[in-house]
Motif scaffolding. Structure first.
Motif, PDB file in Angstrom:
ATOM      1  N   HIS A 134       1.011  -1.433   0.258  1.00 40.01           N
ATOM      2  CA  HIS A 134      -0.279  -0.509   0.182  1.00 40.01           C
ATOM      3  C   HIS A 134       0.750   1.533  -0.132  1.00 40.01           C
ATOM      4  O   HIS A 134       2.033   1.214   0.276  1.00 40.01           O
ATOM      5  CB  HIS A 134      -0.883   0.258   1.309  1.00 40.01           C
ATOM      6  N   LEU A 135       0.275   2.908  -0.709  1.00 39.39           N
ATOM      7  CA  LEU A 135       1.128   3.655  -0.761  1.00 39.39           C
ATOM      8  C   LEU A 135       0.373   4.597  -0.802  1.00 39.39           C
ATOM      9  O   LEU A 135      -0.751   4.375  -1.185  1.00 39.39           O
ATOM     10  CB  LEU A 135       1.872   3.370  -2.038  1.00 39.39           C
ATOM     11  N   ILE A 136       0.425   6.158   0.165  1.00 38.03           N
ATOM     12  CA  ILE A 136      -0.352   6.844  -0.284  1.00 38.03           C
ATOM     13  C   ILE A 136       0.096   8.339  -1.120  1.00 38.03           C
ATOM     14  O   ILE A 136       1.370   8.096   0.434  1.00 38.03           O
ATOM     15  CB  ILE A 136      -1.192   7.072   1.667  1.00 38.03           C
ATOM     16  N   LYS A 137       0.308   8.906  -1.236  1.00 44.07           N
ATOM     17  CA  LYS A 137       0.847   9.713  -1.752  1.00 44.07           C
ATOM     18  C   LYS A 137      -0.197  11.082  -1.889  1.00 44.07           C
ATOM     19  O   LYS A 137      -1.553  11.360  -2.071  1.00 44.07           O
ATOM     20  CB  LYS A 137       1.065   9.647  -3.195  1.00 44.07           C
ATOM     21  N   THR A 138       0.404  12.225  -1.920  1.00 44.69           N
ATOM     22  CA  THR A 138      -0.234  14.159  -2.209  1.00 44.69           C
ATOM     23  C   THR A 138      -0.218  14.617  -3.793  1.00 44.69           C
ATOM     24  O   THR A 138       1.108  13.559  -4.149  1.00 44.69           O
ATOM     25  CB  THR A 138       0.457  14.473  -1.378  1.00 44.69           C
ATOM     26  N   ARG A 139      -1.136  14.441  -4.911  1.00 45.66           N
ATOM     27  CA  ARG A 139      -0.943  15.321  -5.655  1.00 45.66           C
ATOM     28  C   ARG A 139       0.126  15.650  -6.023  1.00 45.66           C
ATOM     29  O   ARG A 139       0.844  16.370  -5.615  1.00 45.66           O
ATOM     30  CB  ARG A 139      -2.260  16.032  -6.293  1.00 45.66           C
ATOM     31  N   GLY A 140       0.866  15.434  -7.091  1.00 43.58           N
ATOM     32  CA  GLY A 140       2.024  15.831  -7.800  1.00 43.58           C
ATOM     33  C   GLY A 140       3.401  15.221  -6.828  1.00 43.58           C
ATOM     34  O   GLY A 140       4.754  16.124  -8.023  1.00 43.58           O
ATOM     35  N   ALA A 195       4.228  13.874 -10.941  1.00 44.16           N
ATOM     36  CA  ALA A 195       3.284  14.673 -11.220  1.00 44.16           C
ATOM     37  C   ALA A 195       1.654  14.172 -10.860  1.00 44.16           C
ATOM     38  O   ALA A 195       0.709  13.623 -11.790  1.00 44.16           O
ATOM     39  CB  ALA A 195       2.805  15.127 -12.291  1.00 44.16           C
ATOM     40  N   LEU A 196       1.711  12.812  -9.936  1.00 45.62           N
ATOM     41  CA  LEU A 196       0.988  11.924  -9.241  1.00 45.62           C
ATOM     42  C   LEU A 196      -0.373  13.389  -9.266  1.00 45.62           C
ATOM     43  O   LEU A 196      -1.096  13.742  -8.814  1.00 45.62           O
ATOM     44  CB  LEU A 196       0.337  11.564  -7.892  1.00 45.62           C
ATOM     45  N   LEU A 197      -2.097  12.441  -9.803  1.00 40.78           N
ATOM     46  CA  LEU A 197      -3.189  12.918  -9.810  1.00 40.78           C
ATOM     47  C   LEU A 197      -4.451  12.108  -9.054  1.00 40.78           C
ATOM     48  O   LEU A 197      -3.778  10.964  -8.638  1.00 40.78           O
ATOM     49  CB  LEU A 197      -4.061  13.402 -11.186  1.00 40.78           C
ATOM     50  N   ARG A 248      -1.545  -1.037  -3.731  1.00 38.48           N
ATOM     51  CA  ARG A 248      -3.191   0.198  -3.923  1.00 38.48           C
ATOM     52  C   ARG A 248      -2.290   1.507  -3.943  1.00 38.48           C
ATOM     53  O   ARG A 248      -1.724   1.509  -2.471  1.00 38.48           O
ATOM     54  CB  ARG A 248      -3.805  -0.912  -2.203  1.00 38.48           C
ATOM     55  N   LEU A 249      -2.201   1.806  -4.486  1.00 40.05           N
ATOM     56  CA  LEU A 249      -1.573   3.667  -4.706  1.00 40.05           C
ATOM     57  C   LEU A 249      -2.909   4.603  -4.364  1.00 40.05           C
ATOM     58  O   LEU A 249      -4.016   4.545  -4.666  1.00 40.05           O
ATOM     59  CB  LEU A 249      -1.100   4.038  -5.762  1.00 40.05           C
ATOM     60  N   THR A 250      -3.070   5.664  -2.882  1.00 37.37           N
ATOM     61  CA  THR A 250      -4.753   5.971  -2.751  1.00 37.37           C
ATOM     62  C   THR A 250      -3.608   7.667  -3.162  1.00 37.37           C
ATOM     63  O   THR A 250      -1.761   8.168  -2.485  1.00 37.37           O
ATOM     64  CB  THR A 250      -4.564   5.967  -1.395  1.00 37.37           C
ATOM     65  N   VAL A 251      -4.074   8.933  -4.157  1.00 35.00           N
ATOM     66  CA  VAL A 251      -3.967  10.074  -4.045  1.00 35.00           C
ATOM     67  C   VAL A 251      -4.566  10.768  -3.561  1.00 35.00           C
ATOM     68  O   VAL A 251      -5.313  11.133  -3.294  1.00 35.00           O
ATOM     69  CB  VAL A 251      -3.310  10.147  -5.232  1.00 35.00           C
ATOM     70  N   THR A 252      -4.150  12.100  -2.665  1.00 40.08           N
ATOM     71  CA  THR A 252      -4.537  12.310  -1.954  1.00 40.08           C
ATOM     72  C   THR A 252      -4.795  14.306  -2.447  1.00 40.08           C
ATOM     73  O   THR A 252      -3.750  14.699  -1.740  1.00 40.08           O
ATOM     74  CB  THR A 252      -4.454  12.153  -0.503  1.00 40.08           C
TER      75      THR A 252
END
Lengths: 113, 117
Positions: free
Chosen positions: A10-16, A80-82, A109-113
């Motif tokens: 699992h991974l949680i990232k922020t936009r950009g 540049a995550l969206l 599982r990638l979650t972008v917040t």
């Protein structure tokens, strides 16, 4: 024999931000493919590598890139995550040829917040 | 263009019932492969079967059977005497054997099968 392994789980990232996902194929398999599965849909093809060369690319923007290493493991990079990049990213390996059955890993599982 | 259609979004059955999952595909290629995968809640896609376009013989593996009909472009999957452990999302997929799209899998949207005890 171990199956296809992927990291992280699992991974949680922020936009950009940028993210790198990793995949190790089944021992002896030379082909690795990447798929994106958005919730409620079937997996969509992103990339395919065979013997360290790109064999195919799906309809994804240039923010997505990948490579395969001499030991046949692979990395998928997304820049540049969206928010829309939030998905399950699946890696699959196949044996002698890209047309053979593909065996999938557990996914990241990638979650972008 | 390549396309896989799984018209059944969700199916619910009671244990021991037989259930058939439908799959219809489109391709211009004369040589292609068809697949079924199972995706339990854990998320990992489990390979079930691969058939090539030249082999229309039906296949049975335990409680699973597959019916491939080229005339109707269908590759249906039947589970006999369903069990709770069969509950999962099932995907049908197509792979062309030649050309620039060689080896890539085209998936349907999947059918969520729920088997109640």
């Amino acid at each position: 024999d171990a199956g296809v392994t992927q990291s992280p789980t699992h991974l949680i990232k922020t936009r950009g931000q940028q993210v790198t996902l990793r995949c190790s194929p089944i021992s002896g398999h030379k082909s690795v493919s990447w798929y994106q599965q958005v919730l409620g849909q079937g997996p969509q093809f992103i990339f395919q590598y065979y013997e360290k060369e790109e064999r195919g690319r799906g309809n994804f923007p240039d923010r997505f890139s990948a490579r395969q290493f001499p030991n046949y493991s692979s990395e998928l990079n997304v820049n540049a995550l969206l928010l829309g990049d939030s998905a399950l990213y699946l890696c699959a390996s196949s044996g002698r040829d890209v047309s053979y059955e593909q065996y999938f890993g557990p996914g990241t599982r990638l979650t972008v917040t | 263009a390549q396309k896989v259609t799984q018209a059944q979004t969700e199916i619910s059955v009671v244990e021991k019932e037989d259930v058939t999952l439908d799959c219809v595909y489109e391709t211009r290629d004369t040589t292609y492969y068809l697949f079924w995968y199972k995706q339990p809640p854990s998320g990992e896609l489990v390979f079930l079967i691969r058939r090539n376009s030249f082999d229309e013989q039906n296949e049975i593996s335990g409680r699973y059977s597959w019916n491939f009909q080229k005339s109707t472009s269908s590759f249906n999957f039947t589970i006999t005497a369903s069990q709770v452990v069969d509950s999962a999302v099932y995907f049908c997929a197509l792979s062309e054997a030649r050309g620039s799209t060689l080896g890539r899998l085209y998936f349907g949207r999947g059918t969520q099968l729920t088997v109640w005890p």
